[in-house]
Design a protein around this motif. Structure first.
Motif, PDB file in Angstrom:
ATOM      1  N   GLY A 170       0.824  -1.205   0.000  1.00 48.11           N
ATOM      2  CA  GLY A 170       0.000   0.000   0.000  1.00 48.11           C
ATOM      3  C   GLY A 170       0.856   1.251   0.000  1.00 48.11           C
ATOM      4  O   GLY A 170       2.073   1.204  -0.169  1.00 48.11           O
ATOM      5  N   GLN A 171       0.219   2.355   0.180  1.00 49.00           N
ATOM      6  CA  GLN A 171       0.875   3.660   0.125  1.00 49.00           C
ATOM      7  C   GLN A 171       2.000   3.769   1.156  1.00 49.00           C
ATOM      8  O   GLN A 171       1.868   3.342   2.298  1.00 49.00           O
ATOM      9  CB  GLN A 171      -0.145   4.767   0.362  1.00 49.00           C
ATOM     10  N   LYS A 172       3.109   4.365   0.715  1.00 48.23           N
ATOM     11  CA  LYS A 172       4.255   4.612   1.589  1.00 48.23           C
ATOM     12  C   LYS A 172       4.267   6.091   1.918  1.00 48.23           C
ATOM     13  O   LYS A 172       4.305   6.943   1.032  1.00 48.23           O
ATOM     14  CB  LYS A 172       5.555   4.208   0.899  1.00 48.23           C
ATOM     15  N   ILE A 173       4.231   6.392   3.228  1.00 51.03           N
ATOM     16  CA  ILE A 173       4.200   7.784   3.666  1.00 51.03           C
ATOM     17  C   ILE A 173       4.767   7.864   5.087  1.00 51.03           C
ATOM     18  O   ILE A 173       4.353   7.119   5.971  1.00 51.03           O
ATOM     19  CB  ILE A 173       2.771   8.357   3.584  1.00 51.03           C
ATOM     20  N   VAL A 174       5.749   8.742   5.252  1.00 50.71           N
ATOM     21  CA  VAL A 174       6.377   8.935   6.562  1.00 50.71           C
ATOM     22  C   VAL A 174       6.377  10.423   6.886  1.00 50.71           C
ATOM     23  O   VAL A 174       6.726  11.259   6.047  1.00 50.71           O
ATOM     24  CB  VAL A 174       7.830   8.397   6.590  1.00 50.71           C
ATOM     25  N   ARG A 175       5.974  10.733   8.101  1.00 51.95           N
ATOM     26  CA  ARG A 175       5.985  12.113   8.595  1.00 51.95           C
ATOM     27  C   ARG A 175       7.096  12.241   9.622  1.00 51.95           C
ATOM     28  O   ARG A 175       7.157  11.467  10.583  1.00 51.95           O
ATOM     29  CB  ARG A 175       4.638  12.448   9.232  1.00 51.95           C
ATOM     30  N   PHE A 176       7.979  13.217   9.404  1.00 56.71           N
ATOM     31  CA  PHE A 176       9.064  13.486  10.337  1.00 56.71           C
ATOM     32  C   PHE A 176       8.788  14.812  11.046  1.00 56.71           C
ATOM     33  O   PHE A 176       8.600  15.839  10.395  1.00 56.71           O
ATOM     34  CB  PHE A 176      10.402  13.603   9.599  1.00 56.71           C
ATOM     35  N   ILE A 177       8.762  14.769  12.366  1.00 53.36           N
ATOM     36  CA  ILE A 177       8.684  15.990  13.162  1.00 53.36           C
ATOM     37  C   ILE A 177      10.139  16.376  13.421  1.00 53.36           C
ATOM     38  O   ILE A 177      10.876  15.644  14.084  1.00 53.36           O
ATOM     39  CB  ILE A 177       7.915  15.768  14.484  1.00 53.36           C
ATOM     40  N   THR A 178      10.546  17.489  12.836  1.00 51.86           N
ATOM     41  CA  THR A 178      11.953  17.840  12.714  1.00 51.86           C
ATOM     42  C   THR A 178      12.181  19.282  13.145  1.00 51.86           C
ATOM     43  O   THR A 178      11.323  20.135  12.921  1.00 51.86           O
ATOM     44  CB  THR A 178      12.372  17.693  11.227  1.00 51.86           C
ATOM     45  N   GLY A 179      13.342  19.538  13.712  1.00 52.74           N
ATOM     46  CA  GLY A 179      13.651  20.920  14.052  1.00 52.74           C
ATOM     47  C   GLY A 179      14.941  21.056  14.825  1.00 52.74           C
ATOM     48  O   GLY A 179      15.797  20.170  14.807  1.00 52.74           O
ATOM     49  N   ASN A 180      15.031  22.177  15.518  1.00 46.47           N
ATOM     50  CA  ASN A 180      16.192  22.510  16.320  1.00 46.47           C
ATOM     51  C   ASN A 180      15.691  23.414  17.445  1.00 46.47           C
ATOM     52  O   ASN A 180      15.189  24.514  17.172  1.00 46.47           O
ATOM     53  CB  ASN A 180      17.232  23.217  15.439  1.00 46.47           C
TER      54      ASN A 180
END
Length: 164
Positions: free
Chosen positions: A84-94
């Motif tokens: 199925g669909q491939k989707i990754v969410r990254f919560i990113t910052g500094n």
């Protein structure tokens, strides 16, 4: 009660690379500290200099780190099955960048850290990001906007690099 309308600029670059390669490249460029240890170390810092040292140790070559990775595709695949669909969410910052925005515009804390979304579609792998400067534009604070624009530049440069 106050409601403000904000127009968000959504940045997207499309890659012809394999989804897994794009995700691996993102992870390689962005720091991945152990968040439990990072939280303990930052909470235990007695001075800002100690705090800054802990943060800098967790940053990748891009001056960013991953706070959380959400494999949204895995959730979708529970319904549709493998492939199925491939989707990754990254919560990113500094945290140091966030601090500079929040001291001028407290509401910036509602937008930082930021989201980078990587998902596979028929036309390629999309790398997407909502520009921080667009979130902060309504506040009309030049100092916060300068920091936000610098953050946008860091993230967008990274996404363009990874897409190639």
């Amino acid at each position: 009660m106050a409601i403000t309308r904000t127009e968000v600029e959504h940045f997207t670059v499309i890659s012809s690379r394999r989804f897994e390669n794009v995700v691996d490249s993102f992870r390689a460029a962005v720091g991945q500290p152990d968040m439990l240890q990072f939280s303990k170390a930052t909470a235990g810092a007695k001075t800002f200099a100690e705090f800054k040292k802990v943060v800098e140790k967790g940053l990748g070559r891009t001056d960013l780190m991953i706070f959380l990775e959400l494999d949204q595709g895995a959730v979708l695949q529970k319904e549709s099955g493998e492939g199925g669909q491939k989707i990754v969410r990254f919560i990113t910052g500094n945290p140091l960048i966030m601090k500079e925005m929040v001291k001028h515009v407290p509401d910036a804390g509602a937008y930082a850290p930021v989201t980078v979304l990587i998902d596979e579609r028929a036309d390629g792998v999309h790398l997407s990001y909502d520009r921080m400067a667009s979130f902060l534009a309504p506040y009309k604070n030049d100092q916060a906007l300068a920091v936000a624009r610098d953050l946008d530049s860091k993230v967008e440069t990274l996404l363009r690099e990874i897409a190639q």
